[in-house]
Design an enzyme around this catalytic site. Structure first.
Site, PDB file in Angstrom:
ATOM      1  N   LYS A 249       5.061  -0.870 -43.035  1.00 19.08           N
ATOM      2  CA  LYS A 249       5.216  -2.213 -42.484  1.00 19.08           C
ATOM      3  C   LYS A 249       3.910  -2.991 -42.606  1.00 19.08           C
ATOM      4  O   LYS A 249       2.821  -2.445 -42.461  1.00 19.08           O
ATOM      5  CB  LYS A 249       5.666  -2.161 -41.023  1.00 19.08           C
ATOM      6  CG  LYS A 249       4.728  -1.436 -40.070  1.00 19.08           C
ATOM      7  CD  LYS A 249       5.346  -1.328 -38.692  1.00 19.08           C
ATOM      8  CE  LYS A 249       4.429  -0.570 -37.740  1.00 19.08           C
ATOM      9  NZ  LYS A 249       5.059  -0.341 -36.430  1.00 19.08           N
TER      10      LYS A 249
ATOM     11  N   GLU B 196       0.832  -1.201   0.000  1.00 24.52           N
ATOM     12  CA  GLU B 196       0.000   0.000   0.000  1.00 24.52           C
ATOM     13  C   GLU B 196       0.868   1.252   0.000  1.00 24.52           C
ATOM     14  O   GLU B 196       1.924   1.301   0.627  1.00 24.52           O
ATOM     15  CB  GLU B 196      -0.911   0.018   1.229  1.00 24.52           C
ATOM     16  CG  GLU B 196      -2.057  -0.964   1.172  1.00 24.52           C
ATOM     17  CD  GLU B 196      -2.998  -0.808   2.353  1.00 24.52           C
ATOM     18  OE1 GLU B 196      -2.808   0.152   3.138  1.00 24.52           O
ATOM     19  OE2 GLU B 196      -3.903  -1.642   2.504  1.00 24.52           O
TER      20      GLU B 196
ATOM     21  N   ASP C 244       6.164   4.297 -39.551  1.00 20.30           N
ATOM     22  CA  ASP C 244       4.911   3.713 -40.032  1.00 20.30           C
ATOM     23  C   ASP C 244       4.032   4.836 -40.559  1.00 20.30           C
ATOM     24  O   ASP C 244       4.306   6.027 -40.363  1.00 20.30           O
ATOM     25  CB  ASP C 244       4.188   2.920 -38.933  1.00 20.30           C
ATOM     26  CG  ASP C 244       4.002   3.717 -37.655  1.00 20.30           C
ATOM     27  OD1 ASP C 244       3.594   4.908 -37.742  1.00 20.30           O
ATOM     28  OD2 ASP C 244       4.278   3.194 -36.577  1.00 20.30           O
TER      29      ASP C 244
END
Length: 339
Positions: free
Chosen positions: A204, A48, A181
Site C-alpha cells: 500500500k 476516580e 502490508d
C-alpha cells in the site's frame, strides 16, 4: 516450584467474561478450585477508580487479568490501582495478564516531538509493582525490551492455524495467506508455514497519513481462498480495501484473521458491507453487541491458551511450548479437530 498452593486470579472491568473463562478452564483441567478473587473495582462520582479486595492475598501468586482496550486510560488506571492494592496487601508476586496491550502502536518516535507511549506504560506498570507481564501478539516485538521484568508474549497464530485447518479442511490446498502490508510479512509468513500455504503481500502507498492512495498485490492470488493476517483491526478501512483489491486481482474469496478486534467507529458496518466472507478475531478484547451480532465476524476463544500459560508460569514451567499448534490441539480439544 509453585510460589503458593494455587494461583489467584483477579479481574478488572475490561474483560470479565475472558477472566471468568480462564478461571473455569483452569478449574476444569487442573482439578484446582480457581475462582476470581472477590473484589470490587468501581468508580466514584468524579470518575476516580477505587479497588477493594474481600479476600486475604498475603503471600499469594496473583494474576491480574486486564486488557488495556477502549477506554484505554480507564482500563490502564484500573490495572495500576489493582497492582498497588495487591502490593500493599503483601502479595508474593504480581503478574499482569494483558491480552491486548494498549498504546503498543506508539512504540517509536515516527516524527519529531512525539512520545514513545508504550515505553511510558511499561515504566508505569513496573513502578506500580508488576513483576511479570503475560500478553499476546504485541504490535511490535521490541516492546518486550521496554520492560526490565520478564515478558511472555503469546501468539495467536497457532490457534489460527487450528481454526483454518478445521474450517478449510478439504480445500486447504487453495488457501493463500496474505500480509496486508510489508511490515506484517513476518507474522503472515509464520502462519503460512504452520498451514503449509503460499504467501502474498498487499503493498500500500499513502499520499498522506490515514489515507491509502493505492494498493498492489504481490503474488498470484487467482482462484485462491485468501486469508489476510494482522494483529490489530481498528477502523477496518485498510482491511476492507485490501480485501477488495484481492478480489479484483482474481481471488475466489477473502477471509481475515486478526488477533485484536479493536473495531472502532464505522468498522463493523464496513466489514458487514465488504467483500470479505468472514473476519475471525480473538476475545482478547470484550466484543460489544454490534461485533458479537455481526453476520460475518466470528470470535475464537483464548481462555485455554491463557489458562495454560498462567499454569506454566505458576508452576515454573516453559511457556514456549504454547507456540506449537500441535501442543495447542490437545488444549483446544473439543473446539477444533487436530487433523
Amino acid at each position: 516450584m509453585p510460589l503458593s498452593s494455587e494461583p489467584k486470579l483477579i479481574s478488572g472491568n475490561a474483560n470479565r467474561p475472558l477472566a471468568s473463562a480462564i478461571a473455569r478452564r483452569m478449574s476444569m483441567h487442573r482439578a484446582l478450585n480457581v475462582e476470581l478473587v472477590d473484589a470490587r473495582v468501581e468508580r466514584f462520582n468524579d470518575g476516580e477508580i477505587f479497588v477493594e479486595m474481600f479476600e486475604n492475598v498475603r503471600g499469594q501468586d496473583m494474576f491480574i487479568i486486564q486488557p488495556t482496550s477502549n477506554p484505554a486510560n480507564d482500563n490502564l488506571m484500573e490495572l495500576l490501582i489493582m497492582t498497588d492494592a495487591l502490593r500493599r496487601s503483601s502479595a508474593q508476586r504480581i503478574t499482569a495478564v494483558i491480552p491486548y496491550f494498549g498504546y503498543a502502536r506508539q512504540d517509536r518516535r515516527a516524527k519529531a516531538r512525539t512520545p514513545i507511549s508504550a515505553k511510558l506504560v511499561a515504566n508505569m506498570l513496573t513502578e506500580a509493582g508488576v513483576e511479570r507481564v503475560l500478553t499476546m501478539d504485541l504490535h511490535a516485538a521490541q516492546i518486550q525490551g521496554f520492560f526490565d521484568i520478564p515478558v511472555d508474549n503469546l501468539y495467536a497464530s497457532p490457534v489460527f492455524a487450528l481454526d483454518i485447518k478445521h474450517h478449510f479442511r478439504g480445500n486447504i490446498d487453495d488457501v493463500m495467506v496474505v500480509s496486508p502490508d510489508v511490515g506484517g510479512v513476518a507474522r503472515a509468513r509464520e502462519l503460512a508455514k504452520r498451514i503449509n500455504a503460499p504467501l502474498a503481500i498487499v503493498d500500500k502507498r499513502r499520499e498522506k497519513a490515514g489515507e491509502v492512495a493505492e494498493m498492489t498485490v504481490i503474488g498470484d492470488v487467482s482462484g485462491k481462498s485468501c486469508i489476510i493476517v494482522d494483529d490489530i483491526c481498528d477502523t477496518a478501512g485498510t482491511l476492507c480495501k485490501a480485501a477488495e483489491t484481492l478480489i479484483n486481482a482474481g481471488a475466489a474469496e477473502v477471509h481475515a484473521y486478526i488477533t485484536h478486534g479493536v473495531l472502532s467507529g464505522p468498522a463493523v458496518e464496513r466489514i458487514e458491507n465488504s467483500v470479505m466472507k468472514s473476519l475471525v478475531i480473538t476475545d482478547s478484547i470484550e466484543a460489544p453487541e454490534p461485533v458479537a451480532n455481526a453476520r460475518n465476524i466470528r470470535i475464537v476463544p483464548t481462555a485455554p491458551l491463557f489458562a495454560q500459560a498462567i499454569m506454566s508460569i505458576w508452576q515454573g514451567n516453559s511457556v514456549s511450548s504454547l507456540f506449537d499448534h500441535e501442543t495447542l490441539s490437545t488444549i483446544y480439544d473439543g473446539f477444533y479437530s487436530a487433523s
